[in-house]
Motif scaffolding. Sequence first.
Motif, PDB file in Angstrom:
ATOM      1  N   GLY A 424      99.115  98.169  78.073  1.00  0.00           N
ATOM      2  CA  GLY A 424     100.144  97.652  77.178  1.00  0.00           C
ATOM      3  C   GLY A 424     101.413  97.327  77.922  1.00  0.00           C
ATOM      4  O   GLY A 424     101.509  96.295  78.596  1.00  0.00           O
ATOM      5  N   TYR A 425     102.435  98.222  77.840  1.00  0.00           N
ATOM      6  CA  TYR A 425     103.758  97.946  78.400  1.00  0.00           C
ATOM      7  C   TYR A 425     104.236  99.126  79.244  1.00  0.00           C
ATOM      8  O   TYR A 425     104.171 100.268  78.818  1.00  0.00           O
ATOM      9  N   SER A 426     104.727  98.835  80.431  1.00  0.00           N
ATOM     10  CA  SER A 426     105.300  99.861  81.304  1.00  0.00           C
ATOM     11  C   SER A 426     106.284  99.206  82.255  1.00  0.00           C
ATOM     12  O   SER A 426     105.998  98.157  82.842  1.00  0.00           O
ATOM     13  N   SER A 427     107.453  99.846  82.447  1.00  0.00           N
ATOM     14  CA  SER A 427     108.437  99.331  83.400  1.00  0.00           C
ATOM     15  C   SER A 427     108.421 100.150  84.688  1.00  0.00           C
ATOM     16  O   SER A 427     109.441 100.291  85.354  1.00  0.00           O
ATOM     17  N   ASN A 428     107.252 100.700  85.032  1.00  0.00           N
ATOM     18  CA  ASN A 428     107.075 101.330  86.329  1.00  0.00           C
ATOM     19  C   ASN A 428     107.446 100.332  87.425  1.00  0.00           C
ATOM     20  O   ASN A 428     107.244  99.127  87.281  1.00  0.00           O
ATOM     21  N   TYR A 429     107.974 100.841  88.549  1.00  0.00           N
ATOM     22  CA  TYR A 429     108.500  99.927  89.564  1.00  0.00           C
ATOM     23  C   TYR A 429     107.421  99.000  90.114  1.00  0.00           C
ATOM     24  O   TYR A 429     107.689  97.842  90.444  1.00  0.00           O
ATOM     25  N   TYR A 430     106.150  99.485  90.204  1.00  0.00           N
ATOM     26  CA  TYR A 430     105.081  98.643  90.720  1.00  0.00           C
ATOM     27  C   TYR A 430     104.811  97.477  89.773  1.00  0.00           C
ATOM     28  O   TYR A 430     104.709  96.323  90.181  1.00  0.00           O
ATOM     29  N   TYR A 431     104.713  97.784  88.473  1.00  0.00           N
ATOM     30  CA  TYR A 431     104.501  96.717  87.493  1.00  0.00           C
ATOM     31  C   TYR A 431     105.701  95.774  87.454  1.00  0.00           C
ATOM     32  O   TYR A 431     105.569  94.575  87.216  1.00  0.00           O
ATOM     33  N   GLY A 432     106.898  96.345  87.668  1.00  0.00           N
ATOM     34  CA  GLY A 432     108.089  95.505  87.709  1.00  0.00           C
ATOM     35  C   GLY A 432     108.060  94.523  88.862  1.00  0.00           C
ATOM     36  O   GLY A 432     108.457  93.353  88.729  1.00  0.00           O
ATOM     37  N   GLN A 433     107.595  94.998  90.038  1.00  0.00           N
ATOM     38  CA  GLN A 433     107.476  94.097  91.182  1.00  0.00           C
ATOM     39  C   GLN A 433     106.483  92.981  90.918  1.00  0.00           C
ATOM     40  O   GLN A 433     106.673  91.843  91.349  1.00  0.00           O
ATOM     41  N   GLY A 435     105.945  91.780  88.041  1.00  0.00           N
ATOM     42  CA  GLY A 435     106.519  90.932  87.007  1.00  0.00           C
ATOM     43  C   GLY A 435     105.740  90.916  85.713  1.00  0.00           C
ATOM     44  O   GLY A 435     106.076  90.168  84.787  1.00  0.00           O
ATOM     45  N   SER A 436     104.683  91.727  85.621  1.00  0.00           N
ATOM     46  CA  SER A 436     103.839  91.705  84.434  1.00  0.00           C
ATOM     47  C   SER A 436     104.153  92.832  83.463  1.00  0.00           C
ATOM     48  O   SER A 436     103.912  92.711  82.269  1.00  0.00           O
ATOM     49  N   PHE A 437     104.674  93.956  83.981  1.00  0.00           N
ATOM     50  CA  PHE A 437     104.944  95.157  83.190  1.00  0.00           C
ATOM     51  C   PHE A 437     103.686  95.627  82.447  1.00  0.00           C
ATOM     52  O   PHE A 437     103.759  96.142  81.336  1.00  0.00           O
ATOM     53  N   GLU A 438     102.537  95.493  83.072  1.00  0.00           N
ATOM     54  CA  GLU A 438     101.258  95.915  82.497  1.00  0.00           C
ATOM     55  C   GLU A 438     100.214  95.920  83.605  1.00  0.00           C
ATOM     56  O   GLU A 438     100.413  95.364  84.681  1.00  0.00           O
ATOM     57  N   GLU A 439      99.089  96.539  83.309  1.00  0.00           N
ATOM     58  CA  GLU A 439      97.922  96.418  84.180  1.00  0.00           C
ATOM     59  C   GLU A 439      97.423  94.969  84.093  1.00  0.00           C
ATOM     60  O   GLU A 439      97.351  94.400  82.998  1.00  0.00           O
ATOM     61  N   PRO A 440      97.091  94.338  85.210  1.00  0.00           N
ATOM     62  CA  PRO A 440      96.610  92.954  85.154  1.00  0.00           C
ATOM     63  C   PRO A 440      95.459  92.795  84.163  1.00  0.00           C
ATOM     64  O   PRO A 440      94.541  93.607  84.140  1.00  0.00           O
ATOM     65  N   MET A 441      95.551  91.786  83.353  1.00  0.00           N
ATOM     66  CA  MET A 441      94.548  91.449  82.327  1.00  0.00           C
ATOM     67  C   MET A 441      94.499  92.472  81.205  1.00  0.00           C
ATOM     68  O   MET A 441      93.536  92.542  80.457  1.00  0.00           O
ATOM     69  N   GLY A 442      95.534  93.293  81.074  1.00  0.00           N
ATOM     70  CA  GLY A 442      95.528  94.349  80.074  1.00  0.00           C
ATOM     71  C   GLY A 442      95.733  93.851  78.662  1.00  0.00           C
ATOM     72  O   GLY A 442      94.783  93.596  77.922  1.00  0.00           O
ATOM     73  N   ARG A 443      97.014  93.695  78.293  1.00  0.00           N
ATOM     74  CA  ARG A 443      97.290  93.388  76.891  1.00  0.00           C
ATOM     75  C   ARG A 443      96.862  91.987  76.487  1.00  0.00           C
ATOM     76  O   ARG A 443      96.706  91.713  75.292  1.00  0.00           O
ATOM     77  N   GLU A 444      96.628  91.097  77.446  1.00  0.00           N
ATOM     78  CA  GLU A 444      96.195  89.753  77.067  1.00  0.00           C
ATOM     79  C   GLU A 444      94.836  89.793  76.381  1.00  0.00           C
ATOM     80  O   GLU A 444      94.514  88.913  75.577  1.00  0.00           O
TER      81      GLU A 444
END
Length: 588
Positions: A424-433, A435-444
């Motif tokens: 779903g949604y996370s502003s963890n620094y890795y996801y922030g880098q 630019g998706s703020f999610e696991e790839p292919m997650g919420r889509e």
Amino acid sequence: MAQSFQLFAIVVILRLTNLAGAAAKGDGFGEQPLSKIAIEKATINLSSTTSVKASPSVLGLKDEDTGWVTVYLENQTPTGDDWVGVFSPARFNDSMCPPVNAPKEQTPYICTAPIKYKYATDSNPNYTTTGKSSLKFQLINQRADFSFALFSGGLSNPNLVAVSNFITFANPKAPVFPRLAQGKSWNELFHLLSGGIEGQARMRSGAGTLTFDRSMMCGAPAKTVGWRDPGFIHTSFLKDLWPNIEQFYKLEHRLSNGTIIWSKKYKFRSSPYPGQDSLYFRCVKHIFSCIFQGERDGSNEYSNYHPGALMTTDQIISDLENVDIFTAQVEPIASTVPYMVGSGNHERDWPDSGSFYDKMDSGGECGVLAETMFYVPAENRAKFWYKTDYGMYRFCIADTEHDWREGSEQKQPWLIFAAHRVLGYSSNYYYGQEGSFEEPMGRESLQKLWHKYKVDIAFYGLVHHYERSCPVYQSQCVTSEQSHYSAAVKGTIHVVVGGAGSHLFDFSQVQPNWSIYRDHDFGFVKMTAFNHTSLLFEYKKSNDGKATIYFSHISSRRKLKSTTFSCILHSVFLQEPLLYELNVHKLN
């Protein structure tokens, strides 16, 4: 007249922890404590001027499952890198090594990693000058004896200089560490038990038996220095349980000579009826992830990898009613309330093993240990996605280590969604880098279903801290409310609750508008459903158990009637998805 509330609880963890002896590197952030020990490079140089003595020699004389041992060291050539490892079984020489297939490879002197370790200076900083020290270790009954070995040369070049006398439990065959789990129906419970309602006739439930061997591991260290014989895991089912009844039980083990060995007495309360709404109980749910394993004696915490594990465990235990290996650490919880697990990277991921992520985070376990040692009400225990009912809750647990995308066999519409990786949604620094703020292919792949079936809350682990979003859809908050939702909302609240024990992760410097609350600390989540229209959500700190942030729902997004939704489950026999219509009471 004052209203009284009885407490019922179910615990869900979105990820376990490595269960084999030596764990692997994970997530690219630090290393598990025992992986620092180059045990395969160990040499042997036993010294007549060095001694290791352990006391007492027998533990569990009063049927205890755990016990403390003091280890006394005397060394005429001490160094600051000397350390003591705990081994079980007590004999750990090269006779225990698996066959070496490559002719140019030499069998190591020692091929079993220690269970845990301490430096000789931990209790006596003057050890390097006096050559004397005493260390305390807590042991659990692991069906085998123990010994303590003193090594020089540090962790990278261990040199064995002395071995202690052997330590054993008085009753090493006693059944230990029961784990409750919900069955495939609300009034069915999985267990290892023989028992019943106190004061009534005793009921017996037979058990099936599972185990695994070294050949079933996928790679090192689980297949090499991390291997330890698991013994046998017994699975028993109790069916047609009356709702909301306190049950007492014991575990029974019959030896080959006919002798029966009993465990200590445990108790649990059977599940409330699905959707039950009463002033006399509340349905409580604890959720946490990435708890990992902690040691109560302070051993093997190299680099402080799991600093919050025991704090979280203790707070969960204390909240239910007012160690060494992982199964012993959670035993006070898992033996009392259903302990429902979800698979994560450290349980499942291994290249070419069927996991979605082609990584080595499981340390060679590739899901075998988790699937055998913990029960989930799934059609195929190798695939950790399932639904479970408990009182006013219906949960569908996802398995992020298998394909969850649209068109995959795991695809399900969830009411309350729980998964290890952040889909779903996370502003963890890795996801922030990224630019998706999610696991790839997650919420889509999932957002349409969350929205269609009015999912209230989604929980995730993997990221080691706490974060809660607003009710969000398509990256936009659907309401300005932040803690008290008194009207129907058209979005899902996403919660990252990964700060149960392991080292903490940083947030992105950017805090998106949907990120309502972030906390870089250890904690867990508690949800309390008072009835069909009131739900209290609390985030609690592991260090003191106090609630620091909460929100509440007092209005349903649906009519207060049973509703129907479609849930695609997989049948291992038909090898195709089957569509089931599940009648549920929707909790606001």
